[in-house]
Write a protein that holds these residues in place. Structure first.
Motif, PDB file in Angstrom:
ATOM      1  N   PHE A  20       0.961  -1.179   0.128  1.00 41.10           N
ATOM      2  CA  PHE A  20      -0.134  -0.412  -0.345  1.00 41.10           C
ATOM      3  C   PHE A  20       0.673   1.118   0.177  1.00 41.10           C
ATOM      4  O   PHE A  20       1.835   1.094   0.688  1.00 41.10           O
ATOM      5  CB  PHE A  20      -0.961   0.154   1.348  1.00 41.10           C
ATOM      6  N   LEU A  21       1.066   1.877  -0.696  1.00 41.82           N
ATOM      7  CA  LEU A  21       1.068   3.271  -0.781  1.00 41.82           C
ATOM      8  C   LEU A  21       0.209   4.701  -0.414  1.00 41.82           C
ATOM      9  O   LEU A  21      -0.904   4.427  -1.851  1.00 41.82           O
ATOM     10  CB  LEU A  21       2.040   3.348  -2.239  1.00 41.82           C
ATOM     11  N   GLU A  22       0.580   4.916   0.071  1.00 40.81           N
ATOM     12  CA  GLU A  22      -0.455   5.998   0.723  1.00 40.81           C
ATOM     13  C   GLU A  22      -0.101   7.538   0.199  1.00 40.81           C
ATOM     14  O   GLU A  22       0.940   8.695   0.406  1.00 40.81           O
ATOM     15  CB  GLU A  22      -0.726   6.395   2.086  1.00 40.81           C
ATOM     16  N   CYS A  23      -1.130   8.404   0.272  1.00 34.95           N
ATOM     17  CA  CYS A  23      -0.767  10.002  -0.400  1.00 34.95           C
ATOM     18  C   CYS A  23      -2.108  11.175   0.237  1.00 34.95           C
ATOM     19  O   CYS A  23      -3.646  10.356   0.144  1.00 34.95           O
ATOM     20  CB  CYS A  23      -0.800   9.654  -2.180  1.00 34.95           C
ATOM     21  N   VAL A  24      -1.812  11.807   0.671  1.00 40.20           N
ATOM     22  CA  VAL A  24      -2.212  12.714   0.934  1.00 40.20           C
ATOM     23  C   VAL A  24      -2.191  14.388   0.302  1.00 40.20           C
ATOM     24  O   VAL A  24      -1.431  14.822   0.614  1.00 40.20           O
ATOM     25  CB  VAL A  24      -2.519  12.962   2.784  1.00 40.20           C
ATOM     26  N   ILE A  77      -2.295   0.234  -5.089  1.00 44.36           N
ATOM     27  CA  ILE A  77      -1.953  -0.904  -4.478  1.00 44.36           C
ATOM     28  C   ILE A  77      -1.641  -2.058  -5.155  1.00 44.36           C
ATOM     29  O   ILE A  77      -2.086  -1.763  -6.179  1.00 44.36           O
ATOM     30  CB  ILE A  77      -3.366  -1.844  -3.253  1.00 44.36           C
ATOM     31  N   LEU A  78      -0.143  -2.711  -4.700  1.00 42.40           N
ATOM     32  CA  LEU A  78       0.526  -3.289  -6.084  1.00 42.40           C
ATOM     33  C   LEU A  78      -0.089  -4.691  -5.072  1.00 42.40           C
ATOM     34  O   LEU A  78       0.037  -4.692  -3.967  1.00 42.40           O
ATOM     35  CB  LEU A  78       1.698  -3.382  -5.658  1.00 42.40           C
ATOM     36  N   GLU A  79      -1.039  -5.004  -5.912  1.00 41.47           N
ATOM     37  CA  GLU A  79      -1.913  -6.992  -5.542  1.00 41.47           C
ATOM     38  C   GLU A  79      -0.850  -7.805  -4.619  1.00 41.47           C
ATOM     39  O   GLU A  79      -1.112  -8.092  -3.842  1.00 41.47           O
ATOM     40  CB  GLU A  79      -2.974  -6.913  -5.990  1.00 41.47           C
ATOM     41  N   SER A  80       0.404  -7.960  -5.968  1.00 44.71           N
ATOM     42  CA  SER A  80       1.386  -8.872  -4.769  1.00 44.71           C
ATOM     43  C   SER A  80       1.977  -8.702  -5.994  1.00 44.71           C
ATOM     44  O   SER A  80       3.019  -8.527  -7.353  1.00 44.71           O
ATOM     45  CB  SER A  80      -0.004  -9.935  -6.194  1.00 44.71           C
ATOM     46  N   ALA A  81       2.874  -7.890  -5.329  1.00 46.60           N
ATOM     47  CA  ALA A  81       4.419  -7.456  -5.727  1.00 46.60           C
ATOM     48  C   ALA A  81       5.043  -8.105  -6.645  1.00 46.60           C
ATOM     49  O   ALA A  81       5.202  -8.177  -6.442  1.00 46.60           O
ATOM     50  CB  ALA A  81       5.261  -6.041  -4.460  1.00 46.60           C
ATOM     51  N   MET A  88      10.258   4.417  -8.791  1.00 49.37           N
ATOM     52  CA  MET A  88       9.925   5.406  -8.292  1.00 49.37           C
ATOM     53  C   MET A  88       8.089   5.581  -8.209  1.00 49.37           C
ATOM     54  O   MET A  88       7.494   6.282  -9.106  1.00 49.37           O
ATOM     55  CB  MET A  88      10.735   6.911  -8.641  1.00 49.37           C
ATOM     56  N   TYR A  89       7.595   5.994  -7.552  1.00 47.69           N
ATOM     57  CA  TYR A  89       5.906   5.967  -7.996  1.00 47.69           C
ATOM     58  C   TYR A  89       5.499   7.974  -6.715  1.00 47.69           C
ATOM     59  O   TYR A  89       5.927   7.668  -5.935  1.00 47.69           O
ATOM     60  CB  TYR A  89       4.928   5.684  -6.389  1.00 47.69           C
ATOM     61  N   LEU A  90       4.840   8.449  -8.112  1.00 44.10           N
ATOM     62  CA  LEU A  90       4.728   9.819  -7.423  1.00 44.10           C
ATOM     63  C   LEU A  90       3.616   9.795  -7.475  1.00 44.10           C
ATOM     64  O   LEU A  90       2.718   9.071  -8.279  1.00 44.10           O
ATOM     65  CB  LEU A  90       5.422  10.444  -8.687  1.00 44.10           C
ATOM     66  N   CYS A  91       2.693  10.759  -6.184  1.00 43.09           N
ATOM     67  CA  CYS A  91       1.119  11.341  -5.700  1.00 43.09           C
ATOM     68  C   CYS A  91       1.847  12.533  -6.573  1.00 43.09           C
ATOM     69  O   CYS A  91       2.619  12.926  -6.634  1.00 43.09           O
ATOM     70  CB  CYS A  91       1.104  10.492  -4.805  1.00 43.09           C
ATOM     71  N   ALA A  92       0.044  12.683  -6.896  1.00 45.28           N
ATOM     72  CA  ALA A  92      -0.124  13.917  -7.930  1.00 45.28           C
ATOM     73  C   ALA A  92      -1.532  14.909  -7.335  1.00 45.28           C
ATOM     74  O   ALA A  92      -2.242  13.713  -7.593  1.00 45.28           O
ATOM     75  CB  ALA A  92       0.615  14.570  -9.371  1.00 45.28           C
TER      76      ALA A  92
END
Lengths: 117, 112
Positions: A20-24, A77-81, A88-92
């Protein structure tokens, strides 16, 4: 100042784990996005959301899902990495509506560098 | 499909040299255009943007860009680069539904 906060700067996960990668964001923006950034490929759009509980696939949605239960929060969400999801994951986030090309820019978080081993 | 291309993958310049980074996009409708910069270890920041009006736009840190509609181009320029301009530069286009498409990026290295 607009602030987009990603919960982790660095993550190391094992193959097959659910991630799980979270972004706020704190600016009440309607739009939120998840990109992955890889050398020579730039930023590629995984998923985006225009509103709570709404989601749209981007260019590379396979292997990912998203959740937006609250306006300020957008989870990837990566169900099964898998090892090919090391990136690199970027949220915007951005203001705007779906009807026209709104004159707003996207604001980015610091990024999460995910390594899948 | 909409796409954004950047002419150079990696550019190396000496300080005080002039910079021009090329960007082309493929989309025939209304677009908003952006250049973002990512300094080493930092998040993406907006350098400049074009929505409408004067096709020559000025951004932060002495950067400017020119929108040429007939060429579908939005090239970034700076007359004299500094070592602190070493970074990765991304051209981006917003078309319909507020989605932003990015180019592959150009890595700029400025040698003191």
């Amino acid at each position: 100042d607009v602030k987009v906060t990603q919960s982790s700067r660095y993550l190391v996960k094992r193959t097959g784990e659910k991630v799980f990668l979270e972004c706020v964001q704190d600016m009440d923006h309607e739009n939120m996005f998840w990109y992955r950034q890889d050398p020579g490929l730039g930023l590629r759009l995984i998923y985006f959301s225009y509103d709570v509980k709404m989601k749209e696939k981007g260019d590379i949605p396979e292997g990912y899902s998203v959740s937006r239960e609250k306006k300020e929060r957008f989870s990837l969400i990566l169900e099964s990495a898998s090892t090919n999801q090391t990136s690199m994951y970027l949220c915007a986030s951005s203001d705007g509506d779906r009807v026209r090309v709104s004159r707003t820019e996207a604001f980015f978080g610091q990024g999460t560098r995910l390594t899948v081993v | 499909a909409q796409s954004v291309s950047q002419h150079n993958h990696h550019v190396i310049l000496s300080e005080a040299a002039s910079l021009e980074l090329g960007c082309n996009y493929s989309y025939g409708g209304t677009v908003n255009l952006f250049w973002y910069v990512q300094y080493p270890g930092q998040h993406l920041q907006l350098l400049l943007k074009y929505f409408s009006g004067d096709p020559l736009v000025k951004g932060i840190k002495g950067f400017e860009a020119e929108f040429i509609k007939s060429k579908f181009s939005f090239n970034l320029r700076k007359p004299s680069v500094q070592w602190s301009d070493t970074a990765e530069y991304f051209c981006a286009v917003k078309t319909s539904y507020d989605t932003v498409i990015f180019g592959p990026g150009t890595s700029l290295s400025v040698i003191p």
